[in-house]
Design a protein around this motif. Structure first.
Motif, PDB file in Angstrom:
ATOM      1  N   LEU A 151       0.820  -1.207   0.000  1.00 33.31           N
ATOM      2  CA  LEU A 151       0.000   0.000   0.000  1.00 33.31           C
ATOM      3  C   LEU A 151       0.857   1.262   0.000  1.00 33.31           C
ATOM      4  CD1 LEU A 151      -2.930   0.954   0.092  1.00 33.31           C
ATOM      5  CD2 LEU A 151      -2.817   0.838   2.574  1.00 33.31           C
ATOM      6  N   SER A 152       1.739   1.401   0.962  1.00 37.18           N
ATOM      7  CA  SER A 152       2.638   2.561   1.104  1.00 37.18           C
ATOM      8  C   SER A 152       1.898   3.888   0.958  1.00 37.18           C
ATOM      9  CB  SER A 152       3.775   2.484   0.088  1.00 37.18           C
ATOM     10  OG  SER A 152       4.552   1.347   0.315  1.00 37.18           O
ATOM     11  N   ALA A 153       0.835   4.064   1.714  1.00 36.72           N
ATOM     12  CA  ALA A 153       0.033   5.294   1.654  1.00 36.72           C
ATOM     13  C   ALA A 153       0.281   6.129   2.910  1.00 36.72           C
ATOM     14  CB  ALA A 153      -1.438   4.961   1.525  1.00 36.72           C
ATOM     15  N   PRO A 154       0.795   7.357   2.769  1.00 38.91           N
ATOM     16  CA  PRO A 154       1.004   8.214   3.947  1.00 38.91           C
ATOM     17  C   PRO A 154      -0.327   8.776   4.456  1.00 38.91           C
ATOM     18  CG  PRO A 154       1.652   9.374   1.955  1.00 38.91           C
ATOM     19  CD  PRO A 154       1.255   7.988   1.538  1.00 38.91           C
ATOM     20  N   TYR A 155      -0.383   9.026   5.749  1.00 38.11           N
ATOM     21  CA  TYR A 155      -1.574   9.607   6.369  1.00 38.11           C
ATOM     22  C   TYR A 155      -1.151  10.415   7.592  1.00 38.11           C
ATOM     23  CZ  TYR A 155      -1.070   5.812   9.739  1.00 38.11           C
ATOM     24  OH  TYR A 155      -0.583   4.967  10.691  1.00 38.11           O
ATOM     25  N   VAL A 156      -2.055  11.261   8.062  1.00 40.83           N
ATOM     26  CA  VAL A 156      -1.818  12.051   9.266  1.00 40.83           C
ATOM     27  C   VAL A 156      -2.926  11.695  10.261  1.00 40.83           C
ATOM     28  CG1 VAL A 156      -1.704  14.374  10.253  1.00 40.83           C
ATOM     29  CG2 VAL A 156      -0.758  13.948   7.976  1.00 40.83           C
ATOM     30  N   THR A 157      -2.530  11.339  11.477  1.00 43.41           N
ATOM     31  CA  THR A 157      -3.482  11.101  12.551  1.00 43.41           C
ATOM     32  C   THR A 157      -3.481  12.335  13.436  1.00 43.41           C
ATOM     33  OG1 THR A 157      -3.029   8.731  12.534  1.00 43.41           O
ATOM     34  CG2 THR A 157      -4.078   9.636  14.513  1.00 43.41           C
ATOM     35  N   MET A 158      -4.659  12.877  13.701  1.00 38.88           N
ATOM     36  CA  MET A 158      -4.769  14.064  14.543  1.00 38.88           C
ATOM     37  C   MET A 158      -5.626  13.740  15.756  1.00 38.88           C
ATOM     38  SD  MET A 158      -4.997  17.203  11.886  1.00 38.88           S
ATOM     39  CE  MET A 158      -4.617  18.300  13.223  1.00 38.88           C
ATOM     40  N   VAL A 159      -5.255  14.341  16.893  1.00 43.84           N
ATOM     41  CA  VAL A 159      -6.032  14.226  18.118  1.00 43.84           C
ATOM     42  C   VAL A 159      -6.261  15.638  18.635  1.00 43.84           C
ATOM     43  CG1 VAL A 159      -6.144  13.320  20.467  1.00 43.84           C
ATOM     44  CG2 VAL A 159      -5.007  11.983  18.666  1.00 43.84           C
ATOM     45  N   LEU A 160      -7.521  16.037  18.708  1.00 48.15           N
ATOM     46  CA  LEU A 160      -7.895  17.344  19.237  1.00 48.15           C
ATOM     47  C   LEU A 160      -8.455  17.149  20.639  1.00 48.15           C
ATOM     48  CD1 LEU A 160      -9.802  18.857  16.165  1.00 48.15           C
ATOM     49  CD2 LEU A 160      -7.386  19.073  16.727  1.00 48.15           C
ATOM     50  N   SER A 161      -7.892  17.859  21.612  1.00 56.24           N
ATOM     51  CA  SER A 161      -8.411  17.835  22.978  1.00 56.24           C
ATOM     52  C   SER A 161      -9.272  19.073  23.164  1.00 56.24           C
ATOM     53  CB  SER A 161      -7.261  17.831  23.986  1.00 56.24           C
ATOM     54  OG  SER A 161      -6.471  16.679  23.808  1.00 56.24           O
ATOM     55  N   VAL A 162     -10.558  18.864  23.466  1.00 56.54           N
ATOM     56  CA  VAL A 162     -11.522  19.956  23.568  1.00 56.54           C
ATOM     57  C   VAL A 162     -12.169  19.924  24.948  1.00 56.54           C
ATOM     58  CG1 VAL A 162     -13.620  20.958  22.568  1.00 56.54           C
ATOM     59  CG2 VAL A 162     -11.970  19.801  21.092  1.00 56.54           C
TER      60      VAL A 162
END
Length: 198
Positions: A151-162
């Motif tokens: 696959l070799s697909a880049p991604y970004v994981t984000m965590v928002l603390s609200v």
């Protein structure tokens, strides 16, 4: 007082409001009130600009956005302070910033639509917008999946603390493709640029 903590640029935004024809000002007020009631995702400034251009009253989009922000400030402050239409009208008049025509439109719409913002359930939502406490991100690469060995697909994981109105902090996580992250980043920069105009 509704206008006590008016943000920088408020006077110039009000001058744009004063220049709008009454029917377009009324339409903008209605959209702002619907936005504050969570019945409208956002006020469509591009559409307003196109309509004004057609009517021969063109204004730059940035100035129209500032005018919408000024109306949002006025209506939100009036809702927070439970201000009646007559009192709001008197304060706008006393400020010396608003034209008589603009005051009449704002007063009429506040007396008609403002009641819905003063309802307890709406008022609590209006006053309890979450506050961004922290934002974390992580870049990753998906090497393979059950349907694709390479696959070799880049991604970004984000965590928002609200933090909500009670102070409880909740994390909201999501993944974005690189293209989605770049779009998200651009939108955040655009919001920053708009905030500087207010």
């Amino acid at each position: 007082m509704v206008l006590q903590n008016a943000p920088a640029g408020f006077e110039s935004a009000v001058s744009v409001l004063n220049s709008l024809p009454q029917d377009y000002l009324a339409q903008t007020c209605q959209e702002v009130l619907l936005f504050l009631q969570y019945k409208l995702g956002c006020v469509n400034v591009k559409k307003l600009r196109t309509q004004l251009d057609g009517a021969g009253c063109s204004q730059p989009q940035e100035k129209l956005q500032s005018a919408v922000n000024a109306l949002t400030f006025v209506f939100r402050s009036a809702a927070q302070q439970h201000v009646a239409a007559d009192a709001l009208s008197a304060e706008l008049h006393h400020s010396g910033l608003f034209s008589e025509e603009a005051i009449a439109v704002i007063k009429h719409l506040w007396s008609e639509e403002g009641k819905s913002l003063l309802a307890p359930d709406v008022a609590s939502r209006l006053l309890s917008v979450g506050q961004l406490v922290d934002m974390k991100w992580k870049l990753g690469v998906a090497m393979s999946s059950s349907s694709c060995r390479s696959l070799s697909a880049p991604y970004v994981t984000m965590v928002l603390s609200v933090a909500d109105a009670s102070g409880l902090v909740r994390d909201h996580s999501f993944e974005l493709s690189i293209a989605e992250f770049q779009n998200f980043s651009k939108q955040v920069r655009d919001m920053g640029a708009i905030l500087e105009t207010v």
